[in-house]
Each structure stands twice: as structure tokens, then as C-alpha cells.
Write a protein that holds these residues in place. Structure first.
Motif, PDB file in Angstrom:
ATOM      1  N   ASP A  73     -24.241  69.169  44.415  1.00 27.98           N
ATOM      2  CA  ASP A  73     -23.430  68.195  43.674  1.00 27.98           C
ATOM      3  C   ASP A  73     -23.241  66.883  44.426  1.00 27.98           C
ATOM      4  OD1 ASP A  73     -23.160  69.944  41.557  1.00 27.98           O
ATOM      5  OD2 ASP A  73     -21.323  70.831  42.358  1.00 27.98           O
ATOM      6  N   ASP A  74     -23.513  66.877  45.732  1.00 28.01           N
ATOM      7  CA  ASP A  74     -23.361  65.659  46.544  1.00 28.01           C
ATOM      8  C   ASP A  74     -24.700  65.119  47.043  1.00 28.01           C
ATOM      9  OD1 ASP A  74     -20.587  65.764  46.317  1.00 28.01           O
ATOM     10  OD2 ASP A  74     -20.416  67.095  48.055  1.00 28.01           O
ATOM     11  N   ALA A  75     -25.795  65.727  46.646  1.00 27.65           N
ATOM     12  CA  ALA A  75     -27.115  65.332  47.155  1.00 27.65           C
ATOM     13  C   ALA A  75     -27.556  63.993  46.573  1.00 27.65           C
ATOM     14  CB  ALA A  75     -28.145  66.403  46.808  1.00 27.65           C
ATOM     15  N   SER A  76     -28.315  63.256  47.370  1.00 31.47           N
ATOM     16  CA  SER A  76     -28.941  62.024  46.914  1.00 31.47           C
ATOM     17  C   SER A  76     -30.428  62.286  46.742  1.00 31.47           C
ATOM     18  CB  SER A  76     -28.754  60.898  47.933  1.00 31.47           C
ATOM     19  OG  SER A  76     -27.390  60.582  48.060  1.00 31.47           O
TER      20      SER A  76
ATOM     21  N   ALA B  65     -39.689  59.831  36.223  1.00 32.62           N
ATOM     22  CA  ALA B  65     -39.498  61.023  37.052  1.00 32.62           C
ATOM     23  C   ALA B  65     -38.040  61.471  37.089  1.00 32.62           C
ATOM     24  CB  ALA B  65     -40.006  60.761  38.468  1.00 32.62           C
ATOM     25  N   ALA B  66     -37.105  60.521  37.174  1.00 32.18           N
ATOM     26  CA  ALA B  66     -35.685  60.881  37.221  1.00 32.18           C
ATOM     27  C   ALA B  66     -35.258  61.575  35.928  1.00 32.18           C
ATOM     28  CB  ALA B  66     -34.829  59.641  37.471  1.00 32.18           C
ATOM     29  N   ASP B  67     -35.721  61.078  34.798  1.00 32.34           N
ATOM     30  CA  ASP B  67     -35.402  61.722  33.521  1.00 32.34           C
ATOM     31  C   ASP B  67     -36.090  63.075  33.404  1.00 32.34           C
ATOM     32  OD1 ASP B  67     -33.820  59.605  32.733  1.00 32.34           O
ATOM     33  OD2 ASP B  67     -35.418  58.634  31.581  1.00 32.34           O
ATOM     34  N   TYR B  68     -37.333  63.142  33.829  1.00 25.98           N
ATOM     35  CA  TYR B  68     -38.101  64.384  33.726  1.00 25.98           C
ATOM     36  C   TYR B  68     -37.429  65.519  34.508  1.00 25.98           C
ATOM     37  CZ  TYR B  68     -41.984  67.668  34.026  1.00 25.98           C
ATOM     38  OH  TYR B  68     -42.751  68.799  33.962  1.00 25.98           O
TER      39      TYR B  68
ATOM     40  N   LEU C  82     -32.410  64.172  37.084  1.00 22.87           N
ATOM     41  CA  LEU C  82     -31.641  63.731  38.246  1.00 22.87           C
ATOM     42  C   LEU C  82     -30.513  62.801  37.817  1.00 22.87           C
ATOM     43  CD1 LEU C  82     -34.582  62.984  40.698  1.00 22.87           C
ATOM     44  CD2 LEU C  82     -33.258  65.087  40.458  1.00 22.87           C
ATOM     45  N   PRO C  83     -29.372  62.886  38.479  1.00 27.06           N
ATOM     46  CA  PRO C  83     -28.257  62.000  38.137  1.00 27.06           C
ATOM     47  C   PRO C  83     -28.556  60.562  38.555  1.00 27.06           C
ATOM     48  CG  PRO C  83     -27.712  63.327  40.048  1.00 27.06           C
ATOM     49  CD  PRO C  83     -29.030  63.816  39.546  1.00 27.06           C
ATOM     50  N   GLY C  84     -28.395  59.628  37.638  1.00 20.91           N
ATOM     51  CA  GLY C  84     -28.712  58.229  37.905  1.00 20.91           C
ATOM     52  C   GLY C  84     -27.895  57.597  39.010  1.00 20.91           C
ATOM     53  N   GLU C  85     -26.635  58.006  39.137  1.00 25.57           N
ATOM     54  CA  GLU C  85     -25.762  57.396  40.151  1.00 25.57           C
ATOM     55  C   GLU C  85     -26.091  57.872  41.569  1.00 25.57           C
ATOM     56  OE1 GLU C  85     -23.830  61.119  38.693  1.00 25.57           O
ATOM     57  OE2 GLU C  85     -24.693  59.383  37.704  1.00 25.57           O
ATOM     58  N   ARG C  86     -26.912  58.910  41.698  1.00 20.13           N
ATOM     59  CA  ARG C  86     -27.283  59.410  43.018  1.00 20.13           C
ATOM     60  C   ARG C  86     -28.789  59.404  43.243  1.00 20.13           C
ATOM     61  NH1 ARG C  86     -25.797  64.786  43.445  1.00 20.13           N
ATOM     62  NH2 ARG C  86     -25.234  64.965  41.271  1.00 20.13           N
ATOM     63  N   THR C  87     -29.495  58.584  42.458  1.00 15.76           N
ATOM     64  CA  THR C  87     -30.945  58.499  42.572  1.00 15.76           C
ATOM     65  C   THR C  87     -31.349  57.091  42.999  1.00 15.76           C
ATOM     66  OG1 THR C  87     -31.204  60.152  40.832  1.00 15.76           O
ATOM     67  CG2 THR C  87     -33.120  58.807  41.335  1.00 15.76           C
TER      68      THR C  87
END
Length: 71
Positions: A14-17, A51-54, A57-62
Motif C-alpha cells: 500500500d506504500d510502494a512506489s 503500462a500503468a493502466d494495464y 498501478l495507482p497514479g499517485e504512486r507511479t
């Protein structure tokens, strides 16, 4: 062989970037391929999935870092 939990510790998902790379293709002047092939190659690169959508991945941490490549 080492156990990953002994070397990396606990991972807080939950805290990963997340770090992604993106390549932007641009038509160059070098005669590397026929002009129509360059246009087709660049056009097909624009219709690929984000890739982020696929991966969901959360946008605020990508973080997305990119480069431009001439073909």
C-alpha cells in the motif's frame, strides 16, 4: 541460497512506489527503413496499452520516465 524475506524485509504494497519507462518514437532523417514503414512503426507504437493502466498501478504512486528515439 538466501531467503528474500531475510534480505529485503517486509514489503508494504500500500506504500510502494512504481517506476515505469516510456519510449517516444520520432521520425528521423536517417535512411534506416522506408518512409511508409517508419510511419507505420510509429503509428503502432501509439496504440499500445498504457503500462500503468494495464497493471492497475495507482497514479499517485507511479513515476514514468521517458526518452525519445528517432527511427
Amino acid at each position: 541460497m538466501l531467503d528474500p524475506t531475510d534480505t529485503e524485509g517486509r514489503i508494504a504494497i500500500d506504500d510502494a512506489s512504481y517506476f515505469l519507462s516510456k519510449i517516444e518514437l520520432k521520425k528521423g532523417t536517417a535512411p534506416t527503413m522506408a518512409p511508409w514503414r517508419k510511419r507505420l512503426f510509429i503509428a503502432t507504437s501509439h496504440i499500445t496499452a498504457d503500462a500503468a493502466d494495464y497493471f492497475g498501478l495507482p497514479g499517485e504512486r507511479t513515476v514514468i520516465m521517458g526518452s525519445r528515439v528517432e527511427v
